[in-house]
Write a protein that holds these residues in place. Structure first.
Motif, PDB file in Angstrom:
ATOM      1  N   THR A 122       0.856  -1.194   0.000  1.00 37.22           N
ATOM      2  CA  THR A 122       0.000   0.000   0.000  1.00 37.22           C
ATOM      3  C   THR A 122       0.882   1.230   0.000  1.00 37.22           C
ATOM      4  O   THR A 122       1.948   1.249   0.603  1.00 37.22           O
ATOM      5  CB  THR A 122      -0.906   0.013   1.253  1.00 37.22           C
ATOM      6  OG1 THR A 122      -0.064   0.000   2.410  1.00 37.22           O
ATOM      7  CG2 THR A 122      -1.825  -1.178   1.269  1.00 37.22           C
ATOM      8  N   THR A 123       0.427   2.248  -0.688  1.00 37.44           N
ATOM      9  CA  THR A 123       1.175   3.500  -0.688  1.00 37.44           C
ATOM     10  C   THR A 123       0.594   4.403   0.377  1.00 37.44           C
ATOM     11  O   THR A 123      -0.630   4.482   0.545  1.00 37.44           O
ATOM     12  CB  THR A 123       1.081   4.189  -2.062  1.00 37.44           C
ATOM     13  OG1 THR A 123      -0.297   4.354  -2.400  1.00 37.44           O
ATOM     14  CG2 THR A 123       1.766   3.374  -3.136  1.00 37.44           C
ATOM     15  N   PRO A 124       1.448   5.062   1.138  1.00 35.60           N
ATOM     16  CA  PRO A 124       0.938   5.916   2.216  1.00 35.60           C
ATOM     17  C   PRO A 124       0.250   7.164   1.648  1.00 35.60           C
ATOM     18  O   PRO A 124       0.593   7.656   0.573  1.00 35.60           O
ATOM     19  CB  PRO A 124       2.179   6.294   2.992  1.00 35.60           C
ATOM     20  CG  PRO A 124       3.331   6.020   2.083  1.00 35.60           C
ATOM     21  CD  PRO A 124       2.882   5.005   1.101  1.00 35.60           C
ATOM     22  N   THR A 125      -0.701   7.654   2.393  1.00 33.42           N
ATOM     23  CA  THR A 125      -1.399   8.865   1.983  1.00 33.42           C
ATOM     24  C   THR A 125      -0.518  10.065   2.254  1.00 33.42           C
ATOM     25  O   THR A 125       0.505   9.961   2.936  1.00 33.42           O
ATOM     26  CB  THR A 125      -2.732   9.022   2.755  1.00 33.42           C
ATOM     27  OG1 THR A 125      -2.413   9.185   4.126  1.00 33.42           O
ATOM     28  CG2 THR A 125      -3.627   7.811   2.543  1.00 33.42           C
ATOM     29  N   ARG A 126      -0.928  11.189   1.721  1.00 37.62           N
ATOM     30  CA  ARG A 126      -0.139  12.407   1.889  1.00 37.62           C
ATOM     31  C   ARG A 126      -0.064  12.785   3.383  1.00 37.62           C
ATOM     32  O   ARG A 126       0.984  13.217   3.871  1.00 37.62           O
ATOM     33  CB  ARG A 126      -0.788  13.544   1.096  1.00 37.62           C
ATOM     34  CG  ARG A 126      -0.049  14.827   1.193  1.00 37.62           C
ATOM     35  CD  ARG A 126      -0.672  15.872   0.335  1.00 37.62           C
ATOM     36  NE  ARG A 126       0.404  16.650  -0.243  1.00 37.62           N
ATOM     37  CZ  ARG A 126       0.287  17.397  -1.291  1.00 37.62           C
ATOM     38  NH1 ARG A 126      -0.833  17.472  -1.929  1.00 37.62           N
ATOM     39  NH2 ARG A 126       1.317  18.086  -1.735  1.00 37.62           N
ATOM     40  N   LEU A 127      -1.156  12.595   4.101  1.00 40.72           N
ATOM     41  CA  LEU A 127      -1.186  12.904   5.536  1.00 40.72           C
ATOM     42  C   LEU A 127      -0.215  12.001   6.296  1.00 40.72           C
ATOM     43  O   LEU A 127       0.516  12.442   7.178  1.00 40.72           O
ATOM     44  CB  LEU A 127      -2.612  12.728   6.072  1.00 40.72           C
ATOM     45  CG  LEU A 127      -2.823  13.016   7.534  1.00 40.72           C
ATOM     46  CD1 LEU A 127      -2.512  14.493   7.809  1.00 40.72           C
ATOM     47  CD2 LEU A 127      -4.224  12.679   7.966  1.00 40.72           C
TER      48      LEU A 127
END
Length: 130
Positions: A122-127
């Motif tokens: 999974t790619t982390p969100t900007r937050l």
């Protein structure tokens, strides 16, 4: 003394009497020893607490060191090799520790490629990145 008396009266009519006397005295001695040990440890603990409360940690640590006993240096502790031969040479001991940890930590394992493919990345969100 009570034990000797009991042994002297073995195989007689008075054996049970002397055996019971010995057991009674042994039990009394055991309880007194246990009581005194508790008192001793309470005194030691109070001494350590008093030293710490009066800002004398060196005194507290010296009491603890005294209780610990003589210094057992790890460098002087003999270890055995794989053949149970005692190693006293520092170089040999270090080599044995190296072997031990290599065997312990370098475990051969097989991973099923199917399991690796099932892991979702999974790619982390900007937050989360911030």
């Amino acid at each position: 003394m009570a034990f000797v008396e009991w042994q002297n009266y073995r195989d007689t009519n008075l054996e049970a009497e002397y055996r019971n006397k010995y057991k009674r005295l042994r039990k009394l001695a055991k309880t007194k020893i246990e009581h005194r040990q508790e008192e001793y440890w309470d005194e030691v603990c109070e001494g350590i607490e008093k030293s710490i409360k009066s800002n004398h940690p060196a005194t507290a640590f010296s009491i603890i060191r005294r209780l610990k006993g003589g210094s057992n240096r790890v460098e002087n502790m003999p270890i055995e090799d794989r053949n149970s031969k005692l190693l006293v040479n520092t170089t040999d001991q270090l080599e044995r520790w190296r072997e031990y940890f290599c065997e312990l930590l370098n475990v051969h394992s097989t991973v099923d490629p199917y399991v690796i493919n099932e892991v979702q990345i999974t790619t982390p969100t900007r937050l989360e990145l911030e």
